[in-house]
Design a protein around this motif. Structure first.
Motif: not given
Length: 355
Positions: A143, A171, A204-205
């Motif tokens: 993240r 992410h 990602n996200g």
């Protein structure tokens, strides 16, 4: 051509995210058949593998039709992670991924998953140990940072690349965000466009529709996107993104017949892999998503989640097809880009938007 080590993934690969209790072989199979380019196992505890825990070992199952496929592990201690990497190598996946992004408390409190974002030197040390322990290409999913005051992903990317990872998935949220709010793709783009970074960077996200995948490529320059919640009950998202990026046009939403056919395939593979009892029970979480958008579906759904035999479930699904045979799914009138989502401040749900 995007490559991880010697693995060729195409010009803009679509990755299926490793999701606990979701990304098992039956689910991966229906995503693969609909266009996923690279898939990962559910995350596996390094401690569980070493203890020979049955659930952890079962997650190592991979099949030839899935390739390329990666096994994802997590842990907060160097020696167990290195030992787990060697166990993973024995089942011959195409790559090994380290989970440094799971935000769940029972994982982070042990210094694993996103918990390691509080200690970047240790994160680097753990990664180096895994790279040293295996001949497989090692990748990382993480993240932006622990919280808004520690978004250190640019430093993390450089340091993990320096110790040998061959791809990075980011992410676009912090650990404290969990899955709320909106993903910050600006920082993902900064990592990708850092001249020091030469490994593939995947974002990602909040990728739920084709426009957002195109936006991720054009605006932020990422090498590909990872899709998680939007694929649950809607594996067609992969083929729809590919078609849109190649032609600029949308495929029609899958019909009721197509939805039920894939749901049945998923069920059959679930029973074949898990057995008639567990295979049926664990499919119950998927019916709502496969049938999302059908009006007055509540009674059918209630019957599906209480039926205990495969043939009974398939008979109910046949009833669904007959009952809704003339129903036409409609595409959402509003198809926002990532930037639209960021500007609106809307909370992303990760659900498919069709129907």
């Amino acid at each position: 051509m995007v490559k991880i080590g010697q693995i060729e993934l195409g010009s803009f690969p679509l990755l299926l995210a490793p999701m606990e209790d979701v990304s098992d072989p039956p689910f991966r199979a229906v995503c693969k058949s609909n266009g996923a380019d690279l898939m990962y196992s559910e995350f596996i505890s390094s401690e569980g593998l070493i203890r020979d825990a049955i659930k952890s070992r079962a997650k190592l199952d991979i099949f030839e039709y899935e390739r390329p496929v990666g096994i994802q592990i997590f842990g907060g201690d160097e020696e167990p992670l290195a030992m787990a990497a060697q166990i993973v190598e024995a089942v011959n996946p195409d790559l090994l991924d380290i989970n440094f992004g799971c935000p769940v408390k029972k994982v982070t409190c042990k210094g694993a998953g996103a918990g390691i974002l509080k200690d970047i030197p240790k994160m680097v040390k753990l990664t180096a140990a895994v790279v040293k322990a295996t001949r497989l290409p090692v990748t990382v999913k993480t993240r932006l940072g622990w919280d808004d005051d520690s978004k250190n992903i640019e430093e993390v990317a450089e340091r993990l690349q320096d110790v040998g990872i061959q791809a990075l998935t980011i992410h676009g949220r912090t650990r404290t965000q969990m899955y709320k709010g909106t993903a910050d793709w600006t920082l993902i783009g900064k990592v990708k466009n850092n001249p020091r970074i030469h490994i593939p960077v995947f974002g990602n996200g909040d990728i739920t529709i084709p426009e957002q995948a195109l936006d991720a490529r054009e605006r932020y320059g990422v090498d590909g996107v990872m899709i998680g919640r939007a694929a649950i009950g809607y594996p067609w998202i992969f083929r729809e993104i590919k078609h849109f990026m190649a032609t600029g046009e949308h495929l029609p939403p899958p019909t009721v017949e197509e939805r039920v056919a894939i749901c049945k395939e998923h069920l059959q593979k679930s029973v074949a892999w898990k057995g008639s009892v567990v295979g049926v029970l664990e499919m119950r979480r998927h019916y709502t998503n496969y049938l999302k958008g059908l009006p007055h579906i509540k009674d059918f759904r209630a019957r599906l989640v209480t039926a205990s035999a495969q043939d009974a479930i398939e008979a109910i699904l046949d009833e669904v097809v007959f009952h809704y045979r003339d129903y036409l799914f409609e595409r959402s009138a509003t198809l926002p880009t990532i930037q639209d989502v960021l500007s609106s401040g809307a909370q992303a749900t990760g659900c498919n938007v069709y129907g």
